[in-house]
Design an enzyme around this catalytic site. Structure first.
Site, PDB file in Angstrom:
ATOM      1  N   TYR A   1       0.819  -1.224   0.000  1.00  0.00           N
ATOM      2  CA  TYR A   1       0.000   0.000   0.000  1.00  0.00           C
ATOM      3  C   TYR A   1       0.851   1.271   0.000  1.00  0.00           C
ATOM      4  O   TYR A   1       0.343   2.369   0.200  1.00  0.00           O
ATOM      5  CB  TYR A   1      -1.018  -0.002   1.144  1.00  0.00           C
ATOM      6  CG  TYR A   1      -0.471  -0.168   2.552  1.00  0.00           C
ATOM      7  CD1 TYR A   1       0.282   0.833   3.166  1.00  0.00           C
ATOM      8  CD2 TYR A   1      -0.737  -1.332   3.278  1.00  0.00           C
ATOM      9  CE1 TYR A   1       0.755   0.685   4.449  1.00  0.00           C
ATOM     10  CE2 TYR A   1      -0.256  -1.491   4.566  1.00  0.00           C
ATOM     11  CZ  TYR A   1       0.489  -0.473   5.153  1.00  0.00           C
ATOM     12  OH  TYR A   1       0.961  -0.628   6.429  1.00  0.00           O
TER      13      TYR A   1
ATOM     14  N   LYS B   1       5.691   4.743   4.503  1.00  0.00           N
ATOM     15  CA  LYS B   1       6.222   3.792   3.516  1.00  0.00           C
ATOM     16  C   LYS B   1       6.249   4.421   2.120  1.00  0.00           C
ATOM     17  O   LYS B   1       7.141   4.126   1.327  1.00  0.00           O
ATOM     18  CB  LYS B   1       5.384   2.506   3.504  1.00  0.00           C
ATOM     19  CG  LYS B   1       5.440   1.708   4.815  1.00  0.00           C
ATOM     20  CD  LYS B   1       6.718   0.901   4.943  1.00  0.00           C
ATOM     21  CE  LYS B   1       6.640  -0.094   6.098  1.00  0.00           C
ATOM     22  NZ  LYS B   1       7.866  -0.864   6.278  1.00  0.00           N
TER      23      LYS B   1
HETATM   24  C1  HXC Z   1      -3.417   4.460  18.612  1.00  0.00           C
HETATM   25  C2  HXC Z   1      -1.280   4.348  19.443  1.00  0.00           C
HETATM   26  C3  HXC Z   1      -1.329   2.920  19.419  1.00  0.00           C
HETATM   27  C4  HXC Z   1      -2.530   2.296  18.953  1.00  0.00           C
HETATM   28  C5  HXC Z   1       0.607   3.531  20.163  1.00  0.00           C
HETATM   29  N1  HXC Z   1      -0.062   4.662  19.907  1.00  0.00           N
HETATM   30  N2  HXC Z   1      -0.130   2.453  19.865  1.00  0.00           N
HETATM   31  N3  HXC Z   1      -2.297   5.097  19.029  1.00  0.00           N
HETATM   32  N4  HXC Z   1      -3.537   3.103  18.558  1.00  0.00           N
HETATM   33  N5  HXC Z   1      -2.664   0.972  18.888  1.00  0.00           N
HETATM   34  C6  HXC Z   1       0.410   6.030  20.124  1.00  0.00           C
HETATM   35  C7  HXC Z   1       0.597   6.346  21.591  1.00  0.00           C
HETATM   36  O1  HXC Z   1      -0.607   6.753  22.204  1.00  0.00           O
HETATM   37  C8  HXC Z   1       1.622   7.470  21.526  1.00  0.00           C
HETATM   38  O2  HXC Z   1       1.026   8.698  21.188  1.00  0.00           O
HETATM   39  C9  HXC Z   1       2.476   7.088  20.346  1.00  0.00           C
HETATM   40  O3  HXC Z   1       1.706   6.178  19.544  1.00  0.00           O
HETATM   41  C10 HXC Z   1       3.760   6.401  20.740  1.00  0.00           C
HETATM   42  O4  HXC Z   1       3.448   5.271  21.522  1.00  0.00           O
HETATM   43  P1  HXC Z   1       4.524   4.568  22.443  1.00  0.00           P
HETATM   44  O5  HXC Z   1       4.011   3.255  22.853  1.00  0.00           O
HETATM   45  O6  HXC Z   1       4.968   5.515  23.490  1.00  0.00           O
HETATM   46  O7  HXC Z   1       5.722   4.482  21.408  1.00  0.00           O
HETATM   47  P2  HXC Z   1       6.810   3.424  21.203  1.00  0.00           P
HETATM   48  O8  HXC Z   1       7.157   2.702  22.448  1.00  0.00           O
HETATM   49  O9  HXC Z   1       7.871   4.113  20.479  1.00  0.00           O
HETATM   50  O10 HXC Z   1       6.102   2.343  20.249  1.00  0.00           O
HETATM   51  C11 HXC Z   1       6.031   2.469  18.874  1.00  0.00           C
HETATM   52  C12 HXC Z   1       4.823   1.711  18.270  1.00  0.00           C
HETATM   53  C13 HXC Z   1       4.727   0.302  18.858  1.00  0.00           C
HETATM   54  C14 HXC Z   1       5.006   1.699  16.777  1.00  0.00           C
HETATM   55  C15 HXC Z   1       3.587   2.506  18.625  1.00  0.00           C
HETATM   56  O11 HXC Z   1       3.541  -0.323  18.383  1.00  0.00           O
HETATM   57  C16 HXC Z   1       5.913  -0.526  18.467  1.00  0.00           C
HETATM   58  O12 HXC Z   1       6.937  -0.467  19.144  1.00  0.00           O
HETATM   59  N6  HXC Z   1       5.835  -1.274  17.352  1.00  0.00           N
HETATM   60  C17 HXC Z   1       7.011  -2.000  16.785  1.00  0.00           C
HETATM   61  C18 HXC Z   1       6.641  -3.244  16.112  1.00  0.00           C
HETATM   62  C19 HXC Z   1       5.543  -3.115  15.094  1.00  0.00           C
HETATM   63  O13 HXC Z   1       4.735  -2.186  15.118  1.00  0.00           O
HETATM   64  N7  HXC Z   1       5.469  -4.108  14.189  1.00  0.00           N
HETATM   65  C20 HXC Z   1       4.471  -4.124  13.158  1.00  0.00           C
HETATM   66  C21 HXC Z   1       5.067  -3.691  11.889  1.00  0.00           C
HETATM   67  S1  HXC Z   1       4.116  -4.357  10.587  1.00  0.00           S
HETATM   68  P3  HXC Z   1       0.713   9.873  22.259  1.00  0.00           P
HETATM   69  O14 HXC Z   1       0.210  10.981  21.388  1.00  0.00           O
HETATM   70  O15 HXC Z   1      -0.296   9.279  23.176  1.00  0.00           O
HETATM   71  O16 HXC Z   1       2.001  10.184  22.899  1.00  0.00           O
HETATM   72  C22 HXC Z   1       4.295  -3.439   9.289  1.00  0.00           C
HETATM   73  C23 HXC Z   1       3.887  -4.151   8.024  1.00  0.00           C
HETATM   74  C24 HXC Z   1       2.613  -3.658   7.460  1.00  0.00           C
HETATM   75  O17 HXC Z   1       4.713  -2.327   9.308  1.00  0.00           O
HETATM   76  C25 HXC Z   1       2.000  -4.606   6.399  1.00  0.00           C
HETATM   77  C26 HXC Z   1       1.192  -5.760   6.966  1.00  0.00           C
HETATM   78  C27 HXC Z   1       0.332  -6.489   5.952  1.00  0.00           C
END
Ligand code: HXC
Length: 283
Positions: free
Chosen positions: A148, A164
């Site tokens: 996407y 992306k």
């Molecule tokens: C809404 C959210 C949220 C959610 C986090 N936030 N999760 N908002 N819904 N589910 C918001 C928080 O409220 C905060 O904003 C901000 O994002 C940062 O959150 P933190 O948890 O403090 O940040 P951090 O620890 O840096 O975490 C980053 C993250 C987390 C991306 C949010 O999910 C993570 O670490 N993910 C890494 C692994 C991952 O996501 N893997 C999937 C990739 S798949 P505020 O404003 O409240 O401060 C991919 C492929 C796609 O990309 C294709 C698939 C088919």
């Protein structure tokens, strides 16, 4: 055909290489002879991944670095060069994503994803590219995007789609600009490849998953090995003339928006064929 020396003499950094698709690519690269550097935020994960990777017999090291931190990324690239004597390849794989209605996103949520995906890829690419250019060395950059990232974008993952798309623009821009230095920049756009990170965040239940599968003509998700093979090919000397390219690997999922594709979901293929024959007779 790959052999166990296809990636000999390569030193490849895989961001987010401690788990998921990053680790799968790292395993394949090591199996094909590459020395491996992995980085990520969670030391425990990196140590465990390194133990697994060492089984392939090449040099493997881990670096606890968040790709969002430009200076730390620079220190890591310098340390990799010190540890291995050189660095020849970079895979920008680290990503973040979650499902959200866009109107409910907080600025912090949007920023978190853009920082990891777009700024993180820039940070690594900028440091690695400068190292290559300064040392008159050729090299390879591979960006993991998504299907996407171009054309349709995607509802409910706005920060990821925007980031992306930016990485894709970076891929094409740098492929041209740095081609003169012998630096290749390519991208892989994976469809659904099950990983814990993506699945827990993006596929909340079985019904959701079943609906998703219906969009894929291949009728299945991707195998990690399939993506790792493609990444190995693009990172190897088998693809010296490929740059600026994005290779989609998704079992045909991206094509599900074709104007008449929906017909297949209305009735079975057998009934469909009968209906087409009746339509032909009506002429
Ligand atoms: C809404 C959210 C949220 C959610 C986090 N936030 N999760 N908002 N819904 N589910 C918001 C928080 O409220 C905060 O904003 C901000 O994002 C940062 O959150 P933190 O948890 O403090 O940040 P951090 O620890 O840096 O975490 C980053 C993250 C987390 C991306 C949010 O999910 C993570 O670490 N993910 C890494 C692994 C991952 O996501 N893997 C999937 C990739 S798949 P505020 O404003 O409240 O401060 C991919 C492929 C796609 O990309 C294709 C698939 C088919």
């Amino acid at each position: 055909m790959f052999t166990n020396d296809t990636l000999n003499n390569e030193v490849i950094l895989i961001t987010g290489g401690g788990s998921g698709l990053g680790l799968s690519m790292a395993k394949k690269f090591a199996e094909l002879g590459a020395d491996i550097a992995i980085c990520g935020r969670t030391e425990k994960k990196l140590i465990k991944a390194t133990e697994t990777l060492k089984e392939y017999g090449t040099d493997v090291r881990w670096y606890t670095v968040d790709v969002r931190e430009y200076e730390k990324v620079g220190e890591m690239v310098r340390q990799i060069v010190k540890d291995f004597g050189k660095m020849t390849g970079l895979v920008n794989n680290a990503a973040g994503n979650f499902l959200s209605a866009s109107e409910d996103l907080s600025p912090g949520g949007f920023k978190a994803i853009v920082d990891i995906v777009l700024h993180g890829s820039f940070n690594c690419t900028h440091h690695f590219g400068n190292y290559l250019i300064d040392n008159k060395q050729e090299g390879n950059i591979l960006n993991i995007v998504t299907t996407y990232a171009e054309d349709a974008g995607s509802a409910f993952v706005l920060p990821s789609a925007c980031s992306k798309a930016g990485v894709l623009a970076m891929t094409r821009s740098l492929a041209f600009e740095w081609g003169t230095y012998g630096i290749r920049v390519n991208a892989i756009a994976p469809g659904p490849f099950p990983t814990e990170g993506a699945w827990t965040r993006l596929f909340p239940n079985k019904k959701f998953e079943k609906k998703y599968l219906e969009k894929i003509p291949a009728g299945r998700y991707g195998e990690h090995e399939e993506l790792a093979n493609l990444a190995s090919f693009l990172m190897s000397d088998m693809a010296p003339y490929i740059t600026g390219e994005t290779v989609t690997i998704d079992g045909g999922e991206k094509l599900s928006g074709g104007q008449f594709n929906f017909i297949d979901s209305i009735m079975s293929r057998g009934k469909l064929k009968t209906a087409f024959k009746m339509l032909k007779k009506m002429k």
